[in-house]
Write an enzyme that holds these catalytic residues in place. Structure first.
Site, PDB file in Angstrom:
ATOM      1  N   HIS A  78       0.830  -1.199   0.000  1.00  0.00           N
ATOM      2  CA  HIS A  78       0.000   0.000   0.000  1.00  0.00           C
ATOM      3  C   HIS A  78       0.866   1.251   0.000  1.00  0.00           C
ATOM      4  O   HIS A  78       2.044   1.199   0.320  1.00  0.00           O
ATOM      5  CB  HIS A  78      -0.940   0.002   1.206  1.00  0.00           C
ATOM      6  CG  HIS A  78      -0.226  -0.115   2.513  1.00  0.00           C
ATOM      7  ND1 HIS A  78       0.184  -1.332   3.021  1.00  0.00           N
ATOM      8  CD2 HIS A  78       0.170   0.810   3.402  1.00  0.00           C
ATOM      9  CE1 HIS A  78       0.793  -1.142   4.181  1.00  0.00           C
ATOM     10  NE2 HIS A  78       0.792   0.164   4.428  1.00  0.00           N
ATOM     11  N   GLY A  79       0.243   2.342  -0.378  1.00  0.00           N
ATOM     12  CA  GLY A  79       0.967   3.591  -0.379  1.00  0.00           C
ATOM     13  C   GLY A  79       0.058   4.783  -0.544  1.00  0.00           C
ATOM     14  O   GLY A  79      -1.085   4.669  -0.979  1.00  0.00           O
TER      15      GLY A  79
END
Length: 148
Positions: A64-65
């Protein structure tokens, strides 16, 4: 909140390294208009992996980011038959990925999506459905989870 469509799911992702999987997830996000720059998003995912593996356990990783290149919150799912070493918390290899992206100002959204998924991902039945389900089943499962 993000909502998956069938084109957000790849049940036959190729590659045999973390880098190749993350690159394909970045390509998927770019092709669907979720990110304006796939290279920047790839670097975002790679930087997150350097901090700590996103290998959740039970064969699932949640890369994720958060980045300015992300146009709207999204979730992608990918799976492959073979496993990849992902330095997961349980030491087991990974063959399923739930990729989450949120715009730079979307920290609350990211935490809400990750929280919703983490509450479910600890259950063996949820993992089994991710590992064995077809596109329609996974689509329903993840959209229900994200809407809770």
């Amino acid at each position: 909140m993000a909502r998956l469509t069938p084109d957000c799911i790849n049940l036959n992702i190729s590659g045999n390294t973390a880098y190749s999987i993350l690159k394909q997830l970045a390509d998927m996000a770019y092709a669907r208009g979720f990110v304006s720059d796939k290279s920047v998003f790839l670097q975002t995912l790679l930087q997150r992996e350097k901090l700590h593996s996103t290998g959740f356990g039970s064969g699932i990783a949640v890369p994720h980011g958060k980045s300015a290149c992300i146009t709207r919150p999204f979730v992608l799912f990918a799976r492959k038959t073979e496993t990849i070493d992902w330095q997961a918390a349980d030491g087991q290899p990974v063959n399923g990925w739930i990729c989450i992206g949120v715009p730079q100002a979307g920290e609350a959204n990211q935490l809400k999506m990750i929280g919703a998924l983490c509450r479910k991902i600890i259950h063996a039945d949820f993992i089994r459905q991710l590992q064995e389900g077809d596109v329609s089943q996974i689509l329903t499962l993840l959209n229900q989870t994200l809407s809770e």
